[in-house]
Enzyme design. Structure first.
Site, short mmCIF file in Angstrom:
data_model
loop_
_atom_site.label_atom_id
_atom_site.label_comp_id
_atom_site.label_asym_id
_atom_site.label_seq_id
_atom_site.Cartn_x
_atom_site.Cartn_y
_atom_site.Cartn_z
CG HIS A 1 12.04 -14.83 -13.88
ND1 HIS A 1 12.54 -13.59 -13.53
CD2 HIS A 1 11.16 -14.60 -14.88
CE1 HIS A 1 11.97 -12.66 -14.27
NE2 HIS A 1 11.13 -13.24 -15.11
CE LYS B 1 13.09 -13.74 -17.73
NZ LYS B 1 12.53 -13.98 -19.08
#
Length: 241
Positions: free
Chosen positions: A118, A116
Site C-alpha cells: 500500500h 509493502k
C-alpha cells in the site's frame, strides 16, 4: 606491529568501543562453535555519540579508499535491513561533511523485510538503485549469507555492485563443515569469508576495523592479557588468503 600503525580515529573508535561495552573480552561461543576471546556487538552503537563515531569511521574508510583508488566511486550506499538501515543513512551524511563536492549527492537506500502493498509500495526505501553504482554497508560478515542476499536485491533492482564495507573483519578462515557440525576444526587451510566474497564479486571488500587493528588498539590501552589471547586466536584460525 607498533602502536603508530593506527590513525587516531581508529584508536579513538576502539577505545570508545571498549568503554561502551561494544568490544568485550571473555569466552564467546560463535555460530561456528569456535570459542572467541573477544566479541564486537555492533548493535550497541545505539546512542547518539556511538552512532556518530561508527558512521564517521565508515565515512573515513570509504573516503580514504576513494582517494587511494582513482576512479572508484559509488552513487548509492545500500544498507540491508535491519542493522544496515541506520548505518547507510548516517554514513552518507558524514561523507557529505568530509567532502560536499564529491559526496553531497550520494544517496542511501535500504530494503524492507516484507514488501509493502500500500502507499508507495514495493521492496525498497530511499534512492532508486536502477542504473546506479552501489556500495553495501553492513556491520559484520560471518558466512557471507546476508551479503549475498543484499547483492541479489541490488541486481534485481538494476543496480551495479561496486563495493562492500563492514565494521569488523575478524580475519579468520571460513568455518569448516566439521566445525559447523560441532566437531571442531578439521585443520584444513581455508580462506577468509571476506576473501571469498571478494573473489566471488570482484569488488573491493573493506573493513573499518580488523582483528590486527583491535590488537594494536588494545596494546595502546595496555591490555596485554587481551592482546595475548587475540594473538593466539588469530594464529589458530588465520586464513590461507
Amino acid at each position: 606491529m607498533s602502536t603508530t600503525d593506527l590513525p587516531p580515529w581508529k584508536s579513538s573508535l576502539i577505545s570508545l568501543a571498549v568503554s561502551s561495552g561494544i568490544l568485550t573480552f571473555g569466552s564467546y561461543t560463535l555460530k561456528s562453535h569456535r570459542v572467541s576471546p573477544y566479541f564486537v556487538n555492533c548493535g550497541l552503537f545505539s546512542r547518539a555519540k556511538l552512532i556518530r563515531a561508527i558512521s564517521e569511521a565508515y565515512a573515513q574508510s570509504l573516503n580514504s579508499y576513494a582517494q587511494e583508488h582513482s576512479g572508484w566511486d559509488f552513487d548509492v550506499l545500500f544498507g540491508p535491513a535491519y542493522k544496515g538501515i541506520p548505518l547507510c543513512a548516517t554514513t552518507v551524511e558524514k561523507l557529505a561533511g568530509l567532502d560536499e563536492s564529491k559526496w553531497g549527492d550520494v544517496g542511501y537506500s535500504f530494503n524492507r523485510k516484507e514488501v509493502k502493498d500500500h502507499g508507495e509500495g514495493g521492496l525498497m526505501v530511499g534512492e532508486s538503485l536502477k542504473g546506479k553504482r552501489v556500495c553495501i554497508i553492513d556491520d559484520v560478515m560471518t558466512a557471507g549469507t546476508a551479503i549475498r542476499e543484499a547483492i541479489s536485491i541490488i541486481e534485481s533492482q538494476g543496480g551495479k555492485l561496486v563495493g562492500i564495507i563492514v565494521a569488523v573483519d575478524r580475519q579468520e578462515k571460513m568455518p569448516s563443515q566439521s566445525e559447523k557440525d560441532g566437531k571442531g576444526d578439521d585443520g584444513s587451510p581455508r580462506g577468509s569469508t571476506i576473501g571469498e566474497v571478494r573473489r566471488e564479486t570482484g569488488v573491493p571488500v573493506m573493513a573499518v576495523l580488523t582483528l590486527d587493528d583491535l590488537i594494536v588498539g588494545m596494546r595502546q590501552l595496555r591490555r596485554e592479557d587481551e592482546v595475548k589471547q587475540m594473538e593466539a586466536y588469530r594464529e589458530q584460525y588465520k586464513p590461507s588468503d
